[in-house]
Design a protein around this motif. Structure first.
Motif, PDB file in Angstrom:
ATOM      1  N   SER A   9      54.156  24.240  59.342  1.00 56.87           N
ATOM      2  CA  SER A   9      55.215  24.955  59.645  1.00 56.87           C
ATOM      3  C   SER A   9      56.769  23.661  60.136  1.00 56.87           C
ATOM      4  O   SER A   9      56.387  23.074  60.433  1.00 56.87           O
ATOM      5  N   SER A  10      58.465  23.958  59.880  1.00 59.03           N
ATOM      6  CA  SER A  10      59.381  23.841  60.867  1.00 59.03           C
ATOM      7  C   SER A  10      60.461  24.213  61.305  1.00 59.03           C
ATOM      8  O   SER A  10      60.667  25.163  59.767  1.00 59.03           O
ATOM      9  N   GLU A  11      60.055  24.160  62.184  1.00 57.57           N
ATOM     10  CA  GLU A  11      61.956  25.191  62.948  1.00 57.57           C
ATOM     11  C   GLU A  11      63.356  24.002  62.300  1.00 57.57           C
ATOM     12  O   GLU A  11      63.042  23.196  62.012  1.00 57.57           O
ATOM     13  N   LEU A  27      65.501  20.193  59.592  1.00 60.90           N
ATOM     14  CA  LEU A  27      64.439  20.798  59.853  1.00 60.90           C
ATOM     15  C   LEU A  27      63.414  20.176  60.807  1.00 60.90           C
ATOM     16  O   LEU A  27      63.408  18.214  60.419  1.00 60.90           O
ATOM     17  N   LYS A  83      62.066  30.058  61.074  1.00 60.70           N
ATOM     18  CA  LYS A  83      61.156  28.850  60.375  1.00 60.70           C
ATOM     19  C   LYS A  83      60.785  28.630  58.660  1.00 60.70           C
ATOM     20  O   LYS A  83      61.030  29.459  58.258  1.00 60.70           O
ATOM     21  N   ARG A  85      58.675  26.441  56.246  1.00 57.74           N
ATOM     22  CA  ARG A  85      57.365  26.687  55.134  1.00 57.74           C
ATOM     23  C   ARG A  85      57.286  24.990  54.472  1.00 57.74           C
ATOM     24  O   ARG A  85      58.133  24.967  53.197  1.00 57.74           O
TER      25      ARG A  85
END
Length: 263
Positions: A9-11, A27, A83, A85
């Motif tokens: 997961s990346s914000e 990201l 977020k 992915r």
């Protein structure tokens, strides 16, 4: 044993709009990554799509995405704080060290500017590390031009030829195909001239032929052969050409190898 198909997961730290259908998503990411590599971006229930790295920060990466289908349509519904992915980075990317000390030209068509943005940005910030640097960037119309702020900043240290397929020329933008501007290159030592070419396949083909006519060595030309990349790890076979897996062996290829990658 790790499952390479499981994303992380990346914000979303920032969303930058370029055109109505092209945004850059910044990201959160910590790790090594090169310009020209790509991530598989996914959303549950919608699938995943390969997206080239268009920028590299200390703890982030930029992914410039065009809204063209099911997955990307849904990505555009996400904003700062949400977020996505990711899997990756995949592929070999561009090696900055290969271009140092060269008379470097980067020829990009449309969104092809995204995967080479990191290379251009590096040498625009370190102009003393190349003999010369020229960017030829082509777009369909003025409204389709990407990275306007970057282009304005890059102009301060490198030569830029910005062109559109149709419209009117002005002090900043010319009209015509990128190949029409190749004869304007002023190489002092053609044996030391290097080129990076990224864009639609026909544009890359004729640009490479044009560079060869000017005397560029095949071994000094690189292209990005982004083609049907799905798994990213050479398992699904969608991107396979002969015995080459584009997602693993590429997407960046030296022209000596790329010229044989014909479907």
């Amino acid at each position: 044993m790790n499952n390479e198909y499981i994303p992380f997961s990346s914000e979303i730290l920032e969303v930058i709009k370029h055109t109505d259908i092209e945004y850059t998503f910044r990201l959160a990411y910590k790790g090594e990554v090169r310009p020209g590599q790509f991530f598989e971006v996914s959303l549950p229930k919608y699938g995943e799509a390969p997206i080239s790295v268009s920028g590299i920060g200390e703890e982030c990466v930029d992914l410039t995405i065009r809204r063209v289908g099911k997955v990307t349509n849904e990505i555009f519904e996400h904003y700062v704080g949400d977020k996505l992915r990711l899997r990756g980075p995949y592929g070999n990317g561009f090696d900055i060290e290969q271009y140092k000390g060269k008379e470097l030209v980067v020829v990009a068509g449309g969104t092809g500017l995204s995967p080479v943005r990191g290379v251009v940005d590096y040498f625009a910030s370190h102009p003393d590390e190349v003999e010369s640097m020229t960017l030829i960037a082509g777009f369909k119309t003025v409204k389709d031009i990407l990275f306007l702020e970057d282009l304005a900043r890059w102009r301060q240290s490198i030569e830029i030829i910005l062109t559109v397929d149709c419209g009117e020329a002005d002090a900043v933008c010319q009209v015509g195909l990128v190949t029409e501007h190749l004869p304007k290159l002023k190489n002092r030592n053609i044996q030391n001239a290097a080129a990076i070419v990224v864009g639609p396949p026909p544009m890359m083909r004729f640009t490479c032929l044009g560079l060869l006519e000017l005397g560029y060595l095949e071994s000094n030309i690189w292209v990005s052969q982004e083609r049907k990349m799905c798994c990213g790890i050479g398992k699904c076979g969608h991107c396979k050409i002969n015995d080459v897996y584009v997602c693993v062996d590429g997407p960046v290829f030296n022209y000596t190898r790329a010229k044989h990658l014909i479907d």
